[in-house]
Design a protein around this motif. Structure first.
Motif, PDB file in Angstrom:
ATOM      1  N   GLY A 205      27.425-105.112   6.968  1.00  0.00           N
ATOM      2  CA  GLY A 205      25.981-104.948   6.932  1.00  0.00           C
ATOM      3  C   GLY A 205      25.489-103.810   7.804  1.00  0.00           C
ATOM      4  O   GLY A 205      24.615-103.041   7.398  1.00  0.00           O
ATOM      5  N   MET A 206      26.035-103.683   9.017  1.00  0.00           N
ATOM      6  CA  MET A 206      25.560-102.639   9.931  1.00  0.00           C
ATOM      7  C   MET A 206      25.972-101.258   9.471  1.00  0.00           C
ATOM      8  O   MET A 206      25.262-100.278   9.718  1.00  0.00           O
ATOM      9  CB  MET A 206      26.061-102.934  11.347  1.00  0.00           C
ATOM     10  N   LEU A 207      27.128-101.130   8.821  1.00  0.00           N
ATOM     11  CA  LEU A 207      27.516 -99.817   8.299  1.00  0.00           C
ATOM     12  C   LEU A 207      26.630 -99.410   7.126  1.00  0.00           C
ATOM     13  O   LEU A 207      26.443 -98.213   6.874  1.00  0.00           O
ATOM     14  CB  LEU A 207      28.980 -99.853   7.855  1.00  0.00           C
ATOM     15  N   ARG A 208      26.053-100.390   6.432  1.00  0.00           N
ATOM     16  CA  ARG A 208      25.220-100.071   5.268  1.00  0.00           C
ATOM     17  C   ARG A 208      23.742 -99.982   5.617  1.00  0.00           C
ATOM     18  O   ARG A 208      23.045 -99.061   5.161  1.00  0.00           O
ATOM     19  CB  ARG A 208      25.421-101.127   4.184  1.00  0.00           C
ATOM     20  N   PHE A 209      23.225-100.917   6.390  1.00  0.00           N
ATOM     21  CA  PHE A 209      21.792-100.978   6.679  1.00  0.00           C
ATOM     22  C   PHE A 209      21.417-100.452   8.055  1.00  0.00           C
ATOM     23  O   PHE A 209      20.254-100.149   8.296  1.00  0.00           O
ATOM     24  CB  PHE A 209      21.291-102.424   6.581  1.00  0.00           C
ATOM     25  N   GLY A 210      22.363-100.384   8.973  1.00  0.00           N
ATOM     26  CA  GLY A 210      22.046-100.074  10.353  1.00  0.00           C
ATOM     27  C   GLY A 210      22.098-101.337  11.202  1.00  0.00           C
ATOM     28  O   GLY A 210      22.405-102.430  10.717  1.00  0.00           O
ATOM     29  N   VAL A 211      21.779-101.205  12.486  1.00  0.00           N
ATOM     30  CA  VAL A 211      21.886-102.314  13.434  1.00  0.00           C
ATOM     31  C   VAL A 211      20.530-103.014  13.542  1.00  0.00           C
ATOM     32  O   VAL A 211      19.522-102.357  13.800  1.00  0.00           O
ATOM     33  CB  VAL A 211      22.338-101.806  14.821  1.00  0.00           C
ATOM     34  N   PRO A 212      20.478-104.327  13.370  1.00  0.00           N
ATOM     35  CA  PRO A 212      19.191-105.037  13.459  1.00  0.00           C
ATOM     36  C   PRO A 212      18.718-105.177  14.895  1.00  0.00           C
ATOM     37  O   PRO A 212      19.507-105.113  15.842  1.00  0.00           O
ATOM     38  CB  PRO A 212      19.518-106.405  12.846  1.00  0.00           C
ATOM     39  N   GLU A 213      17.409-105.394  15.057  1.00  0.00           N
ATOM     40  CA  GLU A 213      16.860-105.653  16.390  1.00  0.00           C
ATOM     41  C   GLU A 213      17.096-107.096  16.809  1.00  0.00           C
ATOM     42  O   GLU A 213      17.311-107.382  17.987  1.00  0.00           O
ATOM     43  CB  GLU A 213      15.356-105.358  16.387  1.00  0.00           C
ATOM     44  N   MET A 214      17.059-108.003  15.845  1.00  0.00           N
ATOM     45  CA  MET A 214      17.223-109.430  16.140  1.00  0.00           C
ATOM     46  C   MET A 214      17.874-110.113  14.945  1.00  0.00           C
ATOM     47  O   MET A 214      17.666-109.709  13.797  1.00  0.00           O
ATOM     48  CB  MET A 214      15.872-110.079  16.449  1.00  0.00           C
ATOM     49  N   VAL A 215      18.686-111.128  15.216  1.00  0.00           N
ATOM     50  CA  VAL A 215      19.248-111.967  14.162  1.00  0.00           C
ATOM     51  C   VAL A 215      18.853-113.413  14.431  1.00  0.00           C
ATOM     52  O   VAL A 215      18.732-113.829  15.586  1.00  0.00           O
ATOM     53  CB  VAL A 215      20.775-111.839  14.069  1.00  0.00           C
ATOM     54  N   LYS A 216      18.649-114.156  13.367  1.00  0.00           N
ATOM     55  CA  LYS A 216      18.348-115.585  13.487  1.00  0.00           C
ATOM     56  C   LYS A 216      19.533-116.363  12.940  1.00  0.00           C
ATOM     57  O   LYS A 216      19.945-116.161  11.793  1.00  0.00           O
ATOM     58  CB  LYS A 216      17.073-115.926  12.719  1.00  0.00           C
TER      59      LYS A 216
END
Length: 734
Positions: free
Chosen positions: A339-350
């Motif tokens: 996911g991070m290689l495709r969308f980038g790094v999220p600010e928060m995960v639930k």
């Protein structure tokens, strides 16, 4: 007051301005006469509402000049408290009757509503008569007007109540005050209390039984009542079965929410629980929040049952998923990598409270990348509604077209099984009721194609667009992973051991960093003897570890195992025992796969659907978003670590999975060798055995560690034993 009034006199009587009176007089052309400089309007020509208010004002003015006025006021003051109490009782009775009025139906309700309308006009009409102490005359006059149908009503009340007696409204008013509005319907009274409700202990018993078994039948509840009455020594009046059934129906209607929750709490959350509003209204940009979750796959696969691990960007609704054997810390990290290689790094995960999501490895990775974590309450899947909705879209939609679909629940699974007749199951021995032909790899490809070509281009009701367009409509600064090797380092910590978190080890003065019985050394570790460090595998070489400080994740060095570094020993050779078991299982599964492949590979309906959607969106790619590589100190340390070694070509997800599997298999094989070794009654016997083996062969690393540890801990005994064994060996050699 005369029969001709000025605008000012009219205004004072009815409580409006004289300007309003003059304006209405001009609009309606009231007849008037000129008296000096003022106009006077005929009283009998004024509107009915005006005449009533003027009559009331005239009566009040006349009453104040009466000798009885003072006495009447004193009497009213004395009875004020009693009147307040009476008004309170009337109010309570009226509220009760209003509730019962809502339950009336048919003619009874129509009669009650008509009488209420008549009472409203009756009270207004009597005001001037009551003010002049002529109530009875007013009641008789009202009856005459009503019976002549001279009073206008919005509805056709005369068709229901054609005529009235002069005192009928008085009786209705008394009934309204004492029994409530519902009593105006005629012979209406509250429903007789049920036999069960008449007996409080019996009612409590029935409610308790229905609480524990909300689906109980009336027959069984009656049996329970009879038994409890006999055993408990109660003197209940036992109702009939039909009476019990009626009471159960009424109780369920009176307590719909409680019964729905008791029967099926999960369905209640989705169907009955209040869920107004938008759960994502506070999300304003891409990658602000990801929701993570896992669900078992409803599609049976040739390589066994698998789970689907997924993440959804709440703002755009774009999704990333992987198919894995189980939902574990390993699979979650692999999904995050994808996911991070495709969308980038999220600010928060639930995430939820599952042990896989709360594992030290997952939380360590999220912390290292400066990703905030929000944890849902236990058993509250509705707090991750977006990823749950995606899973429902998949499992209740397109997945049903796939071969091997086994149903979303037991009931659906039984329906699918029943499609094969009993005769076919008997006559066609060995035939399965569900055709299984897909592998996990094929299922992963199907889901990825469906998400890319169909799901992301379908309109979503809540965001009022497609996930693809939603992503492209906003320009957001995205934290981007540029160095895949650095990400792999953070996602590949060494396994947890001895109560320590994944990736954490202590630097020893004799064996360096010990991982699964294998020692890793580096000169730079000297200053860190006795301290905890964080270690990650080199995804391309099992013989190398990347070592970081335990506190601030500063890069220290690359530690190597002298025998394994540089792939001088292949992973296949190190995990030979484990691979032998894998090959045996693989042969069995391959044979089963080949048999199934002769019939069908992928269901044609699903394949054709994905191909059609792919042709619609051919060549369509999301617009590039502005990016930043500032991901925190941990990521930067991992980047620095990769710069100390020659850059190697990035590896695919499948290759990454394969190498991690080899690492794990090697560790298991090494542990198996240790477990299958000889057993000793004491450490002394083991030392004696190792001393003799040392003369015959080269000891393994683990054996050397145990041998040297015993010598350090028991120097005198070791020295004596070496002397004794050495002298005995010399005699044997002579």
């Amino acid at each position: 007051m005369s029969d001709w009034l000025t605008a000012q006199e009219i205004a004072q009587s009815i409580g409006v301005t004289d300007r309003a009176v003059r304006k209405r007089a001009n609009n309606e052309s009231w007849p008037f006469r000129i008296d000096g400089r003022s106009r006077r309007f005929a009283l009998n020509a004024l509107p009915e509402t005006y005449r009533a208010k003027i009559a009331e004002a005239m009566a009040k003015e006349k009453a104040k000049t009466s000798a009885h006025f003072v006495k009447g006021k004193a009497l009213a003051d004395r009875n004020l408290l009693g009147n307040q109490l009476s008004d309170r009782n009337q109010s309570e009775s009226g509220q009760s009757g209003a509730a019962e009025l809502m339950q009336l139906t048919g003619k009874a309700k129509l009669r009650a509503e008509c009488k209420l309308a008549i009472l409203s006009s009756w009270r207004s009409y009597l005001k001037p008569y009551i003010a002049s102490n002529q109530k009875v005359e007013g009641e008789k006059a009202f009856a005459v007007l009503y019976n002549n149908h001279e009073i206008e009503y919005a509805n056709d009340i005369y068709s229901v109540i054609n005529s009235i007696a002069w005192n009928s409204p008085r009786r209705w008013q008394k009934t309204l005050e004492e029994k409530g509005a519902a009593a105006l319907g005629g012979q209406y009274s509250s429903v007789k209390q049920h036999l069960i409700d008449q007996q409080p202990t019996l009612r409590d018993f029935c409610i308790g039984v229905m609480y524990h078994d909300p689906d109980i039948k009336a027959t069984n509840l009656l049996k329970a009542i009879t038994g409890q009455n006999h055993v408990g020594g109660n003197d209940w009046n036992i109702p009939s079965k039909s009476s019990v059934r009626r009471w159960m129906t009424e109780f369920a209607l009176q307590n719909p929410l409680a019964m729905a929750h008791r029967k099926n709490p999960e369905r209640f959350k989705g169907s009955n629980k209040v869920s107004w509003g938008n759960a994502s209204e506070s999300i304003t940009h891409i990658n602000q929040l990801w929701e993570l979750d896992s669900t078992p796959s409803d599609v049976l696969l040739t390589d066994g049952r698998h789970s689907i691990i997924g993440a959804i960007d709440v703002y755009s609704r774009r999704v990333i998923v992987i198919v894995h054997k189980t939902s574990s810390a390993e699979s979650i990290c692999m999904m995050l990598r994808k996911g991070m290689l495709r969308f980038g790094v999220p600010e928060m995960v639930k995430i939820d409270n599952g042990k896989d999501y709360q594992s030290k490895r997952v939380t360590a990775v999220l912390s290292a990348l400066n990703i905030d974590v929000a944890t849902t309450n236990p058993f509250s899947g509705n707090e991750k509604s977006h990823i749950e909705r995606f899973f429902r879209t998949w499992s209740h939609g397109i997945s049903k077209l796939l071969p091997g679909y086994g149903g979303h629940n037991v009931a659906e699974r039984e329906k699918i099984r029943n499609r094969v007749s009993f005769a076919d199951r008997i006559t066609k021995k060995g035939s399965a009721d569900i055709e299984v032909s897909l592998s996990s790899k094929e299922l992963q490809e199907i889901i990825d194609q469906w998400i890319t070509h169909a799901y992301e281009h379908d309109h979503h009701r809540t965001i009022k667009t497609t996930p693809f367009d939603r992503w492209n409509e906003q320009r957001t600064l995205i934290r981007k992973i540029e160095n895949e090797r650095a990400l792999d380092l953070l996602l590949s910590p060494i396994p947890a051991s001895g109560g320590r978190a994944a990736g954490v080890r202590t630097v020893n003065n004799d064996v360096g960093i010990l991982v699964g019985g294998i020692s890793y050394f580096a000169p730079e570790l000297g200053p860190f003897i006795g301290e905890e460090v964080f270690c990650s595998w080199d995804p391309t070489d099992i013989g190398r570890l990347y070592v970081f400080t335990g506190k601030d994740m500063g890069f220290i060095c690359i530690a190597e195992n002298p025998q394994m570094a540089g792939s001088s020993i292949s992973l296949a050779e190190l995990s030979k025992a484990a691979q032998a078991l894998q090959n045996e299982e693989r042969k069995k599964q391959t044979l089963q796969l080949r048999r199934a492949a002769r019939k069908v590979s992928i269901d044609e309906a699903m394949t054709n659907y994905v191909k059609a959607r792919a042709s619609e969106n051919q060549g369509v790619e999301p617009f590039p978003q502005p990016t930043t590589t500032d991901l925190g100190e941990c990521y930067q340390a991992a980047v620095d670590a990769t710069q100390h070694t020659p850059a190697k070509q990035g590896i695919s997800d499948d290759e990454f999975k394969r190498r991690r599997a080899e690492q794990i298999a090697e560790q298991n094989a090494a542990q198996k060798v240790i477990n299958e070794g000889p057993r000793f009654r004491s450490e002394f016997d083991e030392f004696q055995y190792l001393f003799r083996q040392k003369q015959l062969r080269s000891l393994s690393h683990e054996e050397i560690v145990r041998f040297e540890n015993y010598r350090k801990q028991n120097p005198s005994q070791a020295k004596m034993m070496e002397k004794m064994l050495g002298s005995s060996e010399e005699k044997a050699s002579r």
